[in-house]
Scaffold this motif. Structure first.
Motif, PDB file in Angstrom:
ATOM      1  N   ASN A 211      29.565  11.394  36.093  1.00  0.00           N
ATOM      2  CA  ASN A 211      29.521  10.293  36.692  1.00  0.00           C
ATOM      3  C   ASN A 211      28.597  10.279  37.594  1.00  0.00           C
ATOM      4  OD1 ASN A 211      30.039   7.767  37.751  1.00  0.00           O
ATOM      5  ND2 ASN A 211      32.069   8.432  38.576  1.00  0.00           N
ATOM      6  N   ALA A 212      27.118   9.841  37.174  1.00  0.00           N
ATOM      7  CA  ALA A 212      25.762   9.837  37.837  1.00  0.00           C
ATOM      8  C   ALA A 212      25.070   8.983  37.401  1.00  0.00           C
ATOM      9  CB  ALA A 212      25.440  11.236  37.846  1.00  0.00           C
ATOM     10  N   PRO A 213      24.200   8.363  38.344  1.00  0.00           N
ATOM     11  CA  PRO A 213      23.160   7.281  37.792  1.00  0.00           C
ATOM     12  C   PRO A 213      22.384   7.921  36.738  1.00  0.00           C
ATOM     13  CG  PRO A 213      23.239   7.642  40.241  1.00  0.00           C
ATOM     14  CD  PRO A 213      23.969   8.514  39.791  1.00  0.00           C
TER      15      PRO A 213
ATOM     16  N   GLY B 271      25.245   3.539  22.649  1.00  0.00           N
ATOM     17  CA  GLY B 271      26.240   3.205  21.555  1.00  0.00           C
ATOM     18  C   GLY B 271      25.698   2.381  20.380  1.00  0.00           C
ATOM     19  N   ILE B 272      26.611   1.940  19.382  1.00  0.00           N
ATOM     20  CA  ILE B 272      26.063   1.340  18.304  1.00  0.00           C
ATOM     21  C   ILE B 272      25.634   0.029  18.486  1.00  0.00           C
ATOM     22  CG2 ILE B 272      27.200   0.476  16.123  1.00  0.00           C
ATOM     23  CD1 ILE B 272      29.089   2.837  16.243  1.00  0.00           C
ATOM     24  N   ALA B 273      26.200  -0.687  19.469  1.00  0.00           N
ATOM     25  CA  ALA B 273      25.622  -1.909  19.770  1.00  0.00           C
ATOM     26  C   ALA B 273      25.666  -2.254  21.336  1.00  0.00           C
ATOM     27  CB  ALA B 273      26.768  -3.057  19.039  1.00  0.00           C
ATOM     28  N   ASP B 274      25.521  -1.180  21.875  1.00  0.00           N
ATOM     29  CA  ASP B 274      25.547  -1.585  23.441  1.00  0.00           C
ATOM     30  C   ASP B 274      24.990  -0.206  23.873  1.00  0.00           C
ATOM     31  OD1 ASP B 274      27.715   1.223  23.911  1.00  0.00           O
ATOM     32  OD2 ASP B 274      28.245   0.019  22.595  1.00  0.00           O
ATOM     33  N   ILE B 275      24.441  -0.332  25.314  1.00  0.00           N
ATOM     34  CA  ILE B 275      23.672   0.661  26.064  1.00  0.00           C
ATOM     35  C   ILE B 275      24.174   0.675  27.603  1.00  0.00           C
ATOM     36  CG2 ILE B 275      21.576   1.193  27.088  1.00  0.00           C
ATOM     37  CD1 ILE B 275      20.121  -0.381  24.864  1.00  0.00           C
ATOM     38  N   GLN B 276      24.519   1.922  28.184  1.00  0.00           N
ATOM     39  CA  GLN B 276      24.929   2.154  29.349  1.00  0.00           C
ATOM     40  C   GLN B 276      23.948   3.069  29.998  1.00  0.00           C
ATOM     41  OE1 GLN B 276      27.659   2.875  26.974  1.00  0.00           O
ATOM     42  NE2 GLN B 276      27.614   0.751  26.738  1.00  0.00           N
ATOM     43  N   HIS B 277      23.644   2.558  31.344  1.00  0.00           N
ATOM     44  CA  HIS B 277      22.760   3.717  32.054  1.00  0.00           C
ATOM     45  C   HIS B 277      23.424   3.885  33.402  1.00  0.00           C
ATOM     46  CE1 HIS B 277      19.070   3.366  30.152  1.00  0.00           C
ATOM     47  NE2 HIS B 277      19.378   2.281  29.856  1.00  0.00           N
TER      48      HIS B 277
ATOM     49  N   GLU C 254      29.033   4.827  36.233  1.00  0.00           N
ATOM     50  CA  GLU C 254      29.521   3.695  36.676  1.00  0.00           C
ATOM     51  C   GLU C 254      29.531   2.600  35.257  1.00  0.00           C
ATOM     52  OE1 GLU C 254      29.587   0.970  40.116  1.00  0.00           O
ATOM     53  OE2 GLU C 254      29.211   2.989  41.086  1.00  0.00           O
ATOM     54  N   ALA C 255      28.569   2.487  34.750  1.00  0.00           N
ATOM     55  CA  ALA C 255      28.363   1.412  33.756  1.00  0.00           C
ATOM     56  C   ALA C 255      29.168   2.022  32.424  1.00  0.00           C
ATOM     57  CB  ALA C 255      26.966   1.182  33.402  1.00  0.00           C
ATOM     58  N   ILE C 256      29.186   3.224  32.306  1.00  0.00           N
ATOM     59  CA  ILE C 256      29.982   3.814  31.108  1.00  0.00           C
ATOM     60  C   ILE C 256      31.355   3.609  31.459  1.00  0.00           C
ATOM     61  CG2 ILE C 256      30.298   5.767  29.847  1.00  0.00           C
ATOM     62  CD1 ILE C 256      27.637   7.005  30.426  1.00  0.00           C
TER      63      ILE C 256
ATOM     64  N   TRP D 125      32.307   0.083  30.669  1.00  0.00           N
ATOM     65  CA  TRP D 125      32.161  -0.316  29.290  1.00  0.00           C
ATOM     66  C   TRP D 125      33.202   0.289  28.539  1.00  0.00           C
ATOM     67  CZ3 TRP D 125      31.970   2.999  25.271  1.00  0.00           C
ATOM     68  CH2 TRP D 125      31.993   2.487  23.987  1.00  0.00           C
ATOM     69  N   ARG D 126      33.576   1.488  28.854  1.00  0.00           N
ATOM     70  CA  ARG D 126      34.907   2.125  28.155  1.00  0.00           C
ATOM     71  C   ARG D 126      36.183   1.538  28.361  1.00  0.00           C
ATOM     72  NH1 ARG D 126      34.131   6.434  25.676  1.00  0.00           N
ATOM     73  NH2 ARG D 126      32.367   7.709  26.742  1.00  0.00           N
ATOM     74  N   ALA D 127      36.349   0.948  29.701  1.00  0.00           N
ATOM     75  CA  ALA D 127      37.815   0.092  30.108  1.00  0.00           C
ATOM     76  C   ALA D 127      37.866  -0.997  29.030  1.00  0.00           C
ATOM     77  CB  ALA D 127      37.567  -0.239  31.284  1.00  0.00           C
ATOM     78  N   ASN D 128      36.951  -1.670  28.303  1.00  0.00           N
ATOM     79  CA  ASN D 128      36.996  -2.615  27.405  1.00  0.00           C
ATOM     80  C   ASN D 128      36.621  -2.383  26.024  1.00  0.00           C
ATOM     81  OD1 ASN D 128      37.760  -4.451  29.586  1.00  0.00           O
ATOM     82  ND2 ASN D 128      35.837  -4.328  30.380  1.00  0.00           N
ATOM     83  N   ALA D 129      36.393  -1.252  25.835  1.00  0.00           N
ATOM     84  CA  ALA D 129      35.928  -0.724  24.391  1.00  0.00           C
ATOM     85  C   ALA D 129      36.977  -0.483  23.358  1.00  0.00           C
ATOM     86  CB  ALA D 129      34.955   0.541  24.515  1.00  0.00           C
ATOM     87  N   GLN D 130      36.588  -1.125  22.125  1.00  0.00           N
ATOM     88  CA  GLN D 130      37.614  -1.116  21.112  1.00  0.00           C
ATOM     89  C   GLN D 130      37.868   0.359  20.798  1.00  0.00           C
ATOM     90  OE1 GLN D 130      39.019  -4.255  20.731  1.00  0.00           O
ATOM     91  NE2 GLN D 130      39.153  -3.379  18.803  1.00  0.00           N
ATOM     92  N   PRO D 131      39.180   0.833  20.683  1.00  0.00           N
ATOM     93  CA  PRO D 131      39.443   2.320  20.122  1.00  0.00           C
ATOM     94  C   PRO D 131      38.547   2.652  18.695  1.00  0.00           C
ATOM     95  CG  PRO D 131      41.503   1.248  20.731  1.00  0.00           C
ATOM     96  CD  PRO D 131      40.248   0.326  20.805  1.00  0.00           C
TER      97      PRO D 131
END
Length: 135
Positions: free
Chosen positions: A39-41, A47-53, A56-58, A61-67
């Motif tokens: 958990n660091a900047p 991801g397949i159709a997404d990017i997180q930097h 926090e962003a990860i 994103w994960r909170a709403n990602a499809q399983p």
């Protein structure tokens, strides 16, 4: 400087952390997946159709990602460790329900946490997931 590659006890530690991550992925255990990512900047996930930097962003994103599919199967998993605190895990994955694509997943792991943490202190610091069409 000589770095020992694939020291058996380090490979075993990374394999255990990776196995915990994969189980959490199948079970959609968001808390465990988040604990296994640094958990660091500086953390990056492509991801397949997404990017997180950043961690926090990860997490957001994960909170709403499809399983992922419970039929997910891994193929040709390769763990390479460099010394005692750095490793890569490369794997291919498939889903029995959709055999037209094959996924590729690469993770960079570093020992950044405490041995009492989930994953024995190992954290994903970079990840990349992609899909390719099968012939």
């Amino acid at each position: 400087m000589t770095i020992e590659i694939n020291k058996p006890e380090v490979v075993a530690q990374v394999k255990a952390a990776f196995t915990i991550y994969e189980q959490a992925l199948i079970e959609n255990d968001v808390s465990t997946m988040n604990m296994l990512f640094w958990n660091a900047p500086e953390t990056v996930r492509y991801g397949i159709a997404d990017i997180q930097h950043g961690g926090e962003a990860i997490c957001e994103w994960r909170a709403n990602a499809q399983p992922v599919s419970p039929q997910r199967q891994l193929h040709r998993t390769i763990i390479t460790t460099y010394g005692t605190d750095f490793a890569t895990v490369s794997t291919e994955f498939s889903n029995d329900a959709e055999m037209s694509t094959r996924g590729r997943q690469m993770q960079t792991w570093a020992r950044l946490g405490s041995v009492s943490d989930v994953g024995n202190g190992w954290k994903v610091v970079a990840a990349h997931v992609s899909l390719v069409q099968q012939n």
